[in-house]
Motif scaffolding. Structure first.
Motif, PDB file in Angstrom:
ATOM      1  N   LYS A  36       0.832  -1.207   0.000  1.00 22.43           N
ATOM      2  CA  LYS A  36       0.000   0.000   0.000  1.00 22.43           C
ATOM      3  C   LYS A  36       0.868   1.259   0.000  1.00 22.43           C
ATOM      4  CE  LYS A  36      -3.800   2.337   2.396  1.00 22.43           C
ATOM      5  NZ  LYS A  36      -3.491   3.541   1.732  1.00 22.43           N
ATOM      6  N   ALA A  37       1.917   1.250   0.816  1.00 21.95           N
ATOM      7  CA  ALA A  37       2.817   2.406   0.869  1.00 21.95           C
ATOM      8  C   ALA A  37       3.463   2.635  -0.500  1.00 21.95           C
ATOM      9  CB  ALA A  37       3.883   2.201   1.946  1.00 21.95           C
ATOM     10  N   HIS A  39       2.264   1.624  -3.373  1.00 21.39           N
ATOM     11  CA  HIS A  39       1.195   2.046  -4.279  1.00 21.39           C
ATOM     12  C   HIS A  39       0.905   3.540  -4.085  1.00 21.39           C
ATOM     13  CE1 HIS A  39      -2.493   1.877  -6.614  1.00 21.39           C
ATOM     14  NE2 HIS A  39      -3.104   2.505  -5.626  1.00 21.39           N
ATOM     15  N   ASP A  40       0.812   3.975  -2.823  1.00 16.46           N
ATOM     16  CA  ASP A  40       0.554   5.391  -2.535  1.00 16.46           C
ATOM     17  C   ASP A  40       1.680   6.273  -3.069  1.00 16.46           C
ATOM     18  OD1 ASP A  40      -1.765   4.598  -1.317  1.00 16.46           O
ATOM     19  OD2 ASP A  40      -1.075   4.944   0.744  1.00 16.46           O
ATOM     20  N   TYR A  43       1.436   6.377  -6.780  1.00 13.18           N
ATOM     21  CA  TYR A  43       0.317   7.238  -7.166  1.00 13.18           C
ATOM     22  C   TYR A  43       0.699   8.716  -7.033  1.00 13.18           C
ATOM     23  CZ  TYR A  43      -4.217   9.493  -7.200  1.00 13.18           C
ATOM     24  OH  TYR A  43      -5.261  10.325  -7.489  1.00 13.18           O
ATOM     25  N   LYS A  44       1.355   9.048  -5.912  1.00 13.16           N
ATOM     26  CA  LYS A  44       1.778  10.439  -5.709  1.00 13.16           C
ATOM     27  C   LYS A  44       2.753  10.869  -6.801  1.00 13.16           C
ATOM     28  CE  LYS A  44       1.094  10.687  -0.712  1.00 13.16           C
ATOM     29  NZ  LYS A  44       1.750  10.737   0.599  1.00 13.16           N
TER      30      LYS A  44
END
Length: 126
Positions: A36-37, A39-40, A43-44
């Motif tokens: 998730k980290a 992916h985040d 994404y950023k």
């Protein structure tokens, strides 16, 4: 006693199995958090890149619009200069025509004066 050891052994095995499951579950949760980290962060980063691209596109659009405006203004300027040139030519032609008429009138008056003088001299000579 053997029964106790057997149960103790099974209990230990069960504990080990539970510890492995807990560690495995912790590992899965850790991996999920890391995923998730990542992916985040990804994404950023993509968002930053999209924003930068949008700004570049906006800048390019502004440049294109300014270039088009410059061309339009340049065309209008050329047209305006051509109109001024034509007006000046018309004024110049008018002035030349006026000067020609004035010259003709002056010549006419001049020759008229010569004619009068000649007549006066002829009358005096008679």
């Amino acid at each position: 006693r053997q029964e106790k050891e057997k149960k103790s052994h099974e209990y230990n095995k069960t504990l080990e199995h539970m510890e492995e499951q807990i560690q495995s579950q912790d590992l899965v949760e850790t991996l999920q958090l890391e995923k998730k980290a990542m992916h985040d962060a990804h994404y950023k980063e993509l968002k930053k890149m999209q924003d930068a691209f949008d700004q570049l596109t906006h800048g390019k659009n502004l440049i294109d619009a300014l270039e088009q405006e410059r061309v339009t203004m340049s065309d209008a300027h050329v047209k305006e200069i051509e109109e001024i040139r034509q007006k000046l030519e018309q004024q110049n032609q008018y002035k030349e025509l006026k000067l020609t008429k004035e010259k003709e009138m002056i010549c006419s008056l001049h020759y008229g004066e010569h004619g009068k003088m000649r007549k006066e001299l002829e009358q005096l000579n008679q």
